[in-house]
Structure formats: C-alpha cells, structure tokens
Design an enzyme around this catalytic site. Structure first.
Site, PDB file in Angstrom:
ATOM      1  CE1 TYR A  96       6.341 -17.450   7.596  1.00 28.81           C
ATOM      2  CE2 TYR A  96       3.981 -17.860   7.610  1.00 28.81           C
ATOM      3  CZ  TYR A  96       5.074 -17.175   7.124  1.00 28.81           C
ATOM      4  OH  TYR A  96       4.905 -16.222   6.153  1.00 28.81           O
ATOM      5  N   GLY A 145      -0.189 -12.456   3.729  1.00 32.31           N
ATOM      6  CA  GLY A 145      -0.884 -12.344   5.004  1.00 32.31           C
ATOM      7  C   GLY A 145      -2.292 -12.882   5.004  1.00 32.31           C
ATOM      8  CE1 TYR A 192       5.456 -14.883  15.327  1.00 26.53           C
ATOM      9  CE2 TYR A 192       5.579 -17.253  15.040  1.00 26.53           C
ATOM     10  CZ  TYR A 192       6.067 -15.991  14.783  1.00 26.53           C
ATOM     11  OH  TYR A 192       7.157 -15.841  13.981  1.00 26.53           O
ATOM     12  CB  CYS A 220      15.014 -28.346  29.363  1.00 32.61           C
ATOM     13  SG  CYS A 220      15.193 -30.114  29.540  1.00 32.61           S
ATOM     14  CD  GLU A 221      13.497 -22.607  27.160  1.00 36.56           C
ATOM     15  OE1 GLU A 221      12.771 -21.764  27.722  1.00 36.56           O
ATOM     16  OE2 GLU A 221      14.706 -22.438  26.919  1.00 36.56           O
ATOM     17  CD  GLU A 232       5.257  -9.652  -1.446  1.00 41.08           C
ATOM     18  OE1 GLU A 232       5.291  -9.638  -0.200  1.00 41.08           O
ATOM     19  OE2 GLU A 232       5.919  -8.873  -2.147  1.00 41.08           O
ATOM     20  N   PRO A 233       1.415 -14.561  -1.191  1.00 44.45           N
ATOM     21  CG  PRO A 233       0.164 -16.157  -2.345  1.00 44.45           C
ATOM     22  CD  PRO A 233       0.921 -14.879  -2.533  1.00 44.45           C
ATOM     23  N   GLY A 234       2.019 -16.751   1.532  1.00 43.70           N
ATOM     24  CA  GLY A 234       2.872 -17.834   2.028  1.00 43.70           C
ATOM     25  C   GLY A 234       1.975 -18.876   2.664  1.00 43.70           C
ATOM     26  NE  ARG A 235      -0.308 -17.707   8.489  1.00 48.91           N
ATOM     27  CZ  ARG A 235       0.487 -17.660   9.563  1.00 48.91           C
ATOM     28  NH1 ARG A 235       0.641 -18.718  10.315  1.00 48.91           N
ATOM     29  NH2 ARG A 235       1.117 -16.545   9.873  1.00 48.91           N
TER      30      ARG A 235
HETATM   31  N1  LLP Z   1       5.340 -10.733   2.162  1.00 48.72           N
HETATM   32  C1  LLP Z   1       6.130 -10.210   3.117  1.00 48.72           C
HETATM   33  C2  LLP Z   1       6.889  -8.994   2.837  1.00 48.72           C
HETATM   34  C3  LLP Z   1       6.201 -10.836   4.375  1.00 48.72           C
HETATM   35  O1  LLP Z   1       6.984 -10.316   5.319  1.00 48.72           O
HETATM   36  C4  LLP Z   1       5.449 -12.008   4.617  1.00 48.72           C
HETATM   37  C5  LLP Z   1       5.510 -12.692   5.908  1.00 48.72           C
HETATM   38  C6  LLP Z   1       4.644 -12.520   3.579  1.00 48.72           C
HETATM   39  C7  LLP Z   1       4.612 -11.854   2.367  1.00 48.72           C
HETATM   40  C8  LLP Z   1       3.842 -13.788   3.717  1.00 48.72           C
HETATM   41  O2  LLP Z   1       2.899 -13.741   4.722  1.00 48.72           O
HETATM   42  P1  LLP Z   1       1.832 -14.942   4.843  1.00 48.72           P
HETATM   43  O3  LLP Z   1       1.026 -14.929   3.575  1.00 48.72           O
HETATM   44  O4  LLP Z   1       2.587 -16.208   4.978  1.00 48.72           O
HETATM   45  O5  LLP Z   1       1.046 -14.625   6.036  1.00 48.72           O
HETATM   46  N2  LLP Z   1       6.238 -16.730  11.527  1.00 48.72           N
HETATM   47  C9  LLP Z   1       4.955 -16.060  11.630  1.00 48.72           C
HETATM   48  C10 LLP Z   1       4.574 -15.350  10.361  1.00 48.72           C
HETATM   49  C11 LLP Z   1       5.606 -14.335   9.945  1.00 48.72           C
HETATM   50  C12 LLP Z   1       5.287 -13.695   8.648  1.00 48.72           C
HETATM   51  C13 LLP Z   1       6.445 -12.902   8.148  1.00 48.72           C
HETATM   52  N3  LLP Z   1       6.214 -12.257   6.898  1.00 48.72           N
HETATM   53  C14 LLP Z   1       3.905 -17.101  12.012  1.00 48.72           C
HETATM   54  O6  LLP Z   1       4.243 -18.264  12.155  1.00 48.72           O
HETATM   55  O7  LLP Z   1       2.753 -16.744  12.221  1.00 48.72           O
END
Ligand code: LLP
Length: 436
Positions: A393, A260, A337, A364-365, A294-297
C-alpha cells in the site's frame, strides 16, 4: 509512543534492510548508492524477503503435516498490496495465486503468469465487463458480495454460455481491532452478506443453470495482529459451509479466510501466524476443504522501503520539521490511516542529537507527513531517510497530486538490482490530456 524511530527490533527471519558499516542495505547494496544512482524518492523491494515470507506462511499452515504444495493450501496474493508486474511474476513463479478486485488486477495477474485457476475475484462493485473478462479467462471463482451481483453474474454467464464458479463473501460480524477504514468484518461494513443471506444466495446458485457454488469466503480487515477474530470469522463461515452441505447437498471445495495478517511497524509485534495456522488447521481437520488465504501486506510490507532525501530542516512554532522530497503522494498511509512507519537514517553518521520531529513532505496539505512527533537523530539537509514497511500500500496508492512525479521502483533479488519502474517524467504527467 513516538520513539520507534530507529528500528531496534529486527523482524523475524532477519532484517532485509540491515546496516553495514552504519549504512542501510538491501541485498549487498547500500541504499545510499541506490539512491545516488536512481535519485529519490525511491522505492526499493527485497525479492528474497518476499519469497521468505511466502515460505513462512506455507510452513505455518503446513505445520500439522500437510504437504505445503498440496491442494490443501492456496496462497492467493492480494494484488492490491503491491501490483507491480515484477513482484507478481516473482510470486507467480513461486506458485502463488492472486486475489484481485478489478479487471486491471486481472490483466496484471495474467500478464505476470498467475494461472487463472488460482485467481479469485472479490469486490462489491464488479461490472459486467469485469465479469465477462473473469469468465473468459477461466478464473477459479468470483467472490460475490450481494444478491444483485449474483443475479447479474448469472445472466452474464448465461450470455456467454458458461458456468460461473462462485463463493459467497460472508460478513461474519466479528470485531477486528484495526483502523476504521480497514475493518471489514462487522455487520455495518459494505462488504459481504450475513450468513442468512449467504444461504439464500447458495440456494439461488444451486437452482441456476449458469452458476456453481465452489467455496465460501470471508475477509475481516487489514493489519490485524490478533488471531482470535480470524478464528471467530472462520467458525462463522464453516457453519455456513455446513448448512450448504446439509440443506442443499453441496460440498464446497474451499474456504477462503481472506488476508489481513498484521505485520510489525517497528513498535507492535506482528501476528503470530503459527498460532493462527494451528487454530485454523485444527478446525479444518477432517473436512475436505482446501484453505485459501489472501495475504497482501504480510508478503510484501516489510520487504519494501521508501528512500527519501532531506531537503530542509525547519524550526517553526516550537516544532522541528524535517522536510523530505517524499510526501503523501508517495506514501499516503501515515496521513490517511494514521499508519506508523519506522523512519531511520540511511547513514547513521548523518544524524545529530536526537529530537522530536515531524517528517513532512512538500505537498501543499497540512496532512502531508510521513511521521509525527518522532524522536530522530536530527539529519542535515541532503541526508537520506529510509521509511520502513512501505512495500504494501505504498507505491500502489501513490498519486500525481500537486503534479508530482511518481517515483522509480527497484527490485533487489539474489544480489541483482533491477529497476522495475522508471521515475515518471513531466511528459508522462500530461500524456493522456488534450489542451483544447
Ligand atoms: N483480501 C481482500 C478481500 C481484501 O480486501 C484485502 C485488503 C486483502 C485480502 C489483503 O489484506 P492484507 O493482507 O494486505 O492486509 N490500504 C490499507 C489496506 C487496505 C486493505 C484492503 N483490502 C492500508 O494501507 O493499510
């Protein structure tokens, strides 16, 4: 404000899509050349930037003297952000683990070479099949989100004659300032269980022959730029870990803080991960707990862009619409979002006078847009636009709605361009269908 169009502030560490001679680049490659060769819409990722972001996190969390490679920190990349095999492989080679939420993400992670011992499995709705797959693969832990799930996991593990390592995902009931759809740490969210319920689940685990408690987990949401809610959440789970130790005599191995970590969208600044890391490591000091994040973004978000071509410029109802060949099927964040993505001209010289425009797709939205009320140097039809911060994402949430073809993806790494996914074809669209 709507004027954050032309990106003025480069991200920390330099802009992976810097302008050279007025044209945006990735590595030493002009996005214009890449778009001409591979067609649009097109996702382009900078692999070097992804590794740089991993190093940034490791440095931040190791700043108090710990060895970045020590078992003190596990960076479990959140696969959902961008599950492309090439990106997973890049991160796996750099020693990252994986945070997964489905059998499909487990399949990808293993295929990309992520060691099973660095994979944690979250999600409120794991099926028995997924549990079996995780157990057979020897993953590090299941992050369990309800008492029923724990019970089922225990019985699946028993059937296999294996012990399931678990961490309870705690819902810390903290407020996290982000979009309602990505806020997960408040009590009314579907994720995790209260600290009291978590303790009951640890007790159940302690008495179960096929369950073993190894950690405690929390994840409060996505795109959070304030360190305070993370620290508040950590305090809650550390208290749970303390009670697990005091009441049950179990020393947990790790605490997982989730992901997050917010990034800049060209307007707001990103989370200060150094400040966050200082506060976190201070609290963990003196415990033997490994920290999992747990970084994603944070790892992939600003390392990716979506390149799209302007089809038409349409003036109607007092508004100016820039119609592009990419839309919500390629990048759904703006419409789903209210996500802000900086949009800029790939070739600066392609812009006319600055105007407030909506950048809209062909779907078409009415909700199909990439940006609204942005001040953009008006591009002419045929010009290329770059939609920034699309590495997370982006493609992964793309769809075939309107029977549109999903775009190609390129990974640029060390000056080399690799097409890591080809554009879909019309036959791909109907591949799994029967017509009678
Ligand atoms: N760990 C868990 C358990 C999660 O559910 C998530 C994201 C992450 C880690 C990674 O979060 P990040 O570091 O990427 O913020 N589609 C949405 C974001 C959904 C996130 C879902 N869970 C968007 O585009 O903003």
């Amino acid at each position: 404000m709507g004027a954050g169009v032309l990106r003025t502030r480069p991200p920390p560490g330099g802009d992976p899509f810097a302008r050279l001679g007025g044209v945006l680049t990735c590595g030493s490659h002009s996005l214009e050349d890449l778009a001409n060769e591979h067609a649009t819409p097109l996702y382009v990722y900078d692999g070097d930037r992804i590794l740089e972001r991993l190093a940034t996190l490791r440095d931040a969390f190791a700043a108090d003297g710990a060895d970045p490679g020590s078992p003190g920190l596990v960076v479990a990349y959140s696969v959902k952000a961008n599950p492309g095999l090439a990106i997973l492989k890049l991160l796996a080679r750099a020693g990252a683990g994986a945070d997964i939420v489905s059998g499909g993400e487990l399949h990808r992670s293993l295929r990309a070479g992520v060691p099973a011992g660095l994979i944690v499995f979250a999600g409120v709705g794991k099926t028995r099949d997924e549990m079996r797959y995780g157990l057979r693969s020897g993953i590090r832990a299941f992050h369990v989100e309800s008492a029923q799930e724990l019970d089922v996991l225990g019985s699946v593990a028993g059937d296999l004659g294996q012990v399931a390592p678990i961490a309870v995902r705690v819902n810390p009931d903290v407020d996290s300032p982000t979009h309602a759809f990505t806020r997960t740490g408040h009590a009314r969210a579907k994720f995790g269980v209260s600290p009291g319920r978590a303790l009951e689940m640890y007790r159940f685990t302690a008495e179960h022959p096929f369950l073993r408690a190894v950690g405690v987990d929390v994840h409060i949401g996505s795109q959070i730029r304030d360190p305070v809610p993370f620290v508040n959440a950590l305090d809650v789970v550390l208290e749970v870990a303390g009670k697990v130790r005091g009441d049950l005599g179990i020393d947990l191995e790790y605490v997982d803080l989730g992901g997050g970590f917010g990034i800049s969208d060209g307007e707001a600044d990103e989370l200060d991960v150094r400040a966050l890391a200082r506060a976190i490591t201070r609290r963990l000091h003196g415990t033997s707990l490994t920290l999992v994040i747990e970084p994603g973004r944070f790892l992939v978000g600003d390392a990716g862009v979506l390149v799209t071509r302007v089809l038409y410029v349409k003036r109607s109802g007092g508004k100016t619409f820039v119609v592009t060949d990419a839309g919500m099927t390629d990048l759904i964040r703006p419409s789903h979002y209210g996500g802000i993505h900086a949009v800029s001209l790939v070739r600066e010289q392609d812009g006319g006078p600055v105007e407030a425009v909506d950048v809209v797709g062909p779907v078409c939205e009415q909700g199909d847009f990439l940006a609204r009320d942005r001040h953009l140097a008006l591009p002419h039809p045929g010009a290329l636009l770059c939609v920034h911060q699309a590495g997370a994402y982006g493609f992964t949430m793309s769809s075939n709605y309107n029977s549109r073809l999903r775009p190609a993806e390129l990974l640029v790494r060390g000056g080399r361009v690799k097409r890591v996914r080809r554009r879909e074809s019309y036959s791909d669209l109907i591949r799994n269908e029967a017509d009678e």
